[in-house]
Design a protein around this motif. Structure first.
Motif, PDB file in Angstrom:
ATOM      1  N   ARG A  84       0.807  -1.220   0.000  1.00 16.99           N
ATOM      2  CA  ARG A  84       0.000   0.000   0.000  1.00 16.99           C
ATOM      3  C   ARG A  84       0.844   1.275   0.000  1.00 16.99           C
ATOM      4  N   THR A  85       2.115   1.148  -0.288  1.00 18.54           N
ATOM      5  CA  THR A  85       2.957   2.338  -0.252  1.00 18.54           C
ATOM      6  C   THR A  85       2.905   3.092  -1.581  1.00 18.54           C
ATOM      7  N   LEU A  86       3.600   4.207  -1.645  1.00 16.55           N
ATOM      8  CA  LEU A  86       3.453   5.182  -2.717  1.00 16.55           C
ATOM      9  C   LEU A  86       3.659   4.608  -4.114  1.00 16.55           C
ATOM     10  N   SER A  87       4.738   3.874  -4.343  1.00 10.69           N
ATOM     11  CA  SER A  87       5.009   3.360  -5.690  1.00 10.69           C
ATOM     12  C   SER A  87       3.861   2.494  -6.188  1.00 10.69           C
ATOM     13  N   CYS A  88       3.423   1.575  -5.366  1.00  9.84           N
ATOM     14  CA  CYS A  88       2.337   0.678  -5.775  1.00  9.84           C
ATOM     15  C   CYS A  88       1.028   1.445  -5.916  1.00  9.84           C
ATOM     16  N   ASP A  89       0.806   2.409  -5.046  1.00 10.43           N
ATOM     17  CA  ASP A  89      -0.407   3.208  -5.123  1.00 10.43           C
ATOM     18  C   ASP A  89      -0.457   3.982  -6.437  1.00 10.43           C
ATOM     19  N   GLY A  92      -1.287   1.697  -9.583  1.00 16.60           N
ATOM     20  CA  GLY A  92      -2.557   0.999  -9.756  1.00 16.60           C
ATOM     21  C   GLY A  92      -2.968   0.025  -8.679  1.00 16.60           C
ATOM     22  N   LYS A  93      -2.367   0.105  -7.534  1.00 19.40           N
ATOM     23  CA  LYS A  93      -2.721  -0.796  -6.428  1.00 19.40           C
ATOM     24  C   LYS A  93      -4.199  -0.725  -6.099  1.00 19.40           C
ATOM     25  N   GLN A  94      -4.798   0.446  -6.201  1.00 16.08           N
ATOM     26  CA  GLN A  94      -6.197   0.621  -5.816  1.00 16.08           C
ATOM     27  C   GLN A  94      -7.130  -0.232  -6.668  1.00 16.08           C
ATOM     28  N   LYS A  95      -6.841  -0.366  -7.966  1.00 18.50           N
ATOM     29  CA  LYS A  95      -7.667  -1.217  -8.836  1.00 18.50           C
ATOM     30  C   LYS A  95      -7.590  -2.670  -8.395  1.00 18.50           C
ATOM     31  N   LEU A  96      -6.395  -3.098  -7.956  1.00 18.68           N
ATOM     32  CA  LEU A  96      -6.228  -4.475  -7.479  1.00 18.68           C
ATOM     33  C   LEU A  96      -7.047  -4.716  -6.217  1.00 18.68           C
ATOM     34  N   VAL A  97      -6.998  -3.765  -5.294  1.00 22.77           N
ATOM     35  CA  VAL A  97      -7.739  -3.901  -4.039  1.00 22.77           C
ATOM     36  C   VAL A  97      -9.237  -3.913  -4.314  1.00 22.77           C
ATOM     37  N   GLU A  98      -9.702  -3.041  -5.192  1.00 20.12           N
ATOM     38  CA  GLU A  98     -11.130  -3.014  -5.532  1.00 20.12           C
ATOM     39  C   GLU A  98     -11.562  -4.342  -6.149  1.00 20.12           C
ATOM     40  N   GLY A 140       3.593 -15.866   0.072  1.00 24.15           N
ATOM     41  CA  GLY A 140       5.033 -15.650   0.139  1.00 24.15           C
ATOM     42  C   GLY A 140       5.727 -15.491  -1.202  1.00 24.15           C
ATOM     43  N   VAL A 141       4.983 -15.559  -2.313  1.00 20.63           N
ATOM     44  CA  VAL A 141       5.573 -15.422  -3.642  1.00 20.63           C
ATOM     45  C   VAL A 141       5.219 -14.044  -4.204  1.00 20.63           C
ATOM     46  N   TYR A 142       6.251 -13.312  -4.624  1.00 20.84           N
ATOM     47  CA  TYR A 142       6.052 -11.970  -5.167  1.00 20.84           C
ATOM     48  C   TYR A 142       5.518 -12.039  -6.595  1.00 20.84           C
ATOM     49  N   HIS A 143       4.615 -11.102  -6.903  1.00 19.57           N
ATOM     50  CA  HIS A 143       4.073 -10.930  -8.250  1.00 19.57           C
ATOM     51  C   HIS A 143       4.141  -9.441  -8.557  1.00 19.57           C
ATOM     52  N   GLU A 144       5.044  -9.081  -9.446  1.00 20.47           N
ATOM     53  CA  GLU A 144       5.273  -7.674  -9.761  1.00 20.47           C
ATOM     54  C   GLU A 144       4.522  -7.267 -11.030  1.00 20.47           C
ATOM     55  N   ARG A 145       4.393  -5.948 -11.188  1.00 16.31           N
ATOM     56  CA  ARG A 145       3.683  -5.366 -12.332  1.00 16.31           C
ATOM     57  C   ARG A 145       2.311  -6.029 -12.506  1.00 16.31           C
ATOM     58  N   MET A 146       1.643  -6.178 -11.384  1.00 12.48           N
ATOM     59  CA  MET A 146       0.372  -6.887 -11.344  1.00 12.48           C
ATOM     60  C   MET A 146      -0.728  -6.071 -12.004  1.00 12.48           C
ATOM     61  N   THR A 147      -1.571  -6.766 -12.736  1.00 12.61           N
ATOM     62  CA  THR A 147      -2.769  -6.171 -13.331  1.00 12.61           C
ATOM     63  C   THR A 147      -3.972  -6.955 -12.829  1.00 12.61           C
ATOM     64  N   VAL A 148      -5.147  -6.388 -12.992  1.00 12.08           N
ATOM     65  CA  VAL A 148      -6.359  -7.094 -12.596  1.00 12.08           C
ATOM     66  C   VAL A 148      -6.488  -8.392 -13.394  1.00 12.08           C
ATOM     67  N   GLU A 149      -6.141  -8.352 -14.662  1.00  9.31           N
ATOM     68  CA  GLU A 149      -6.262  -9.546 -15.500  1.00  9.31           C
ATOM     69  C   GLU A 149      -5.324 -10.658 -15.007  1.00  9.31           C
ATOM     70  N   LYS A 150      -4.075 -10.307 -14.723  1.00 14.59           N
ATOM     71  CA  LYS A 150      -3.123 -11.318 -14.226  1.00 14.59           C
ATOM     72  C   LYS A 150      -3.560 -11.833 -12.852  1.00 14.59           C
TER      73      LYS A 150
END
Length: 167
Positions: A84-89, A92-98, A140-150
């Motif tokens: 939830r920090t600045l870079s992710c926010d 597009g982090k908010q679209k993922l949370v929604e 415990g597994v990181y997923h970067e550049r996440m999109t809603v579709e992924k």
């Protein structure tokens, strides 16, 4: 509700304690040991770890409340941590949370476990992967550049696979 390590876990706890010059330094790995079995840190775990490391239960409870890797209540079979920090926010982090709140039917809570106990959503401070924002971690597994579709695809795969062991 009291908690006791099994004899095998007590042997492991003694090995852990022997690695540190101060018993208190073993607090984190002992909490991990307990959470691995219980899935979360109960009041009984706090008391037992405090006894083993010779500190007050309040000290152990403070440690548990500081680190997001410890859970004070049961979590679903799959734990989804959203940065939830600045870079992710900003990325597009908010679209993922929604999306997650809608899919898991969490309402306005923004965190929690779905009714089936399959997924738990938590928002955490920096996952340390700002260059790949938005970043989430699932079990415990990181997923970067996440999109809603992924994310939808990942959740579909986990749902189809069943339990945590099926990954």
């Amino acid at each position: 509700m009291s908690f006791q390590f099994t004899p095998a876990e007590l042997e492991e706890a003694e090995r852990i304690l022997a690695r540190y010059p101060s018993r208190m330094s073993a607090t984190l790995p002992l909490l991990h040991l307990a959470q691995a079995r219980e899935g979360f840190i109960s009041d009984g775990v706090v008391e037992e770890v405090a006894r083993l490391v010779d500190v007050s239960p309040l000290h152990v409870a403070d440690v548990v409340s500081f680190y997001t890797m410890y859970h004070r209540r049961a979590v679903g079979r799959h734990l989804i941590s959203v940065c939830r920090t600045l870079s992710c926010d900003l990325m597009g982090k908010q679209k993922l949370v929604e999306y997650l709140c809608n899919r898991l039917q969490l309402g306005e809570a923004r965190e929690g476990t779905d009714a089936q106990g399959q997924f738990t959503l938590e928002q955490v401070e920096c996952l340390g992967a700002c260059g790949g924002a938005p970043t989430i971690m699932i079990d415990g597994v990181y997923h970067e550049r996440m999109t809603v579709e992924k994310l939808a695809t990942l959740l579909d795969e986990l749902t189809a696979a069943g339990g945590r062991d099926a990954q």
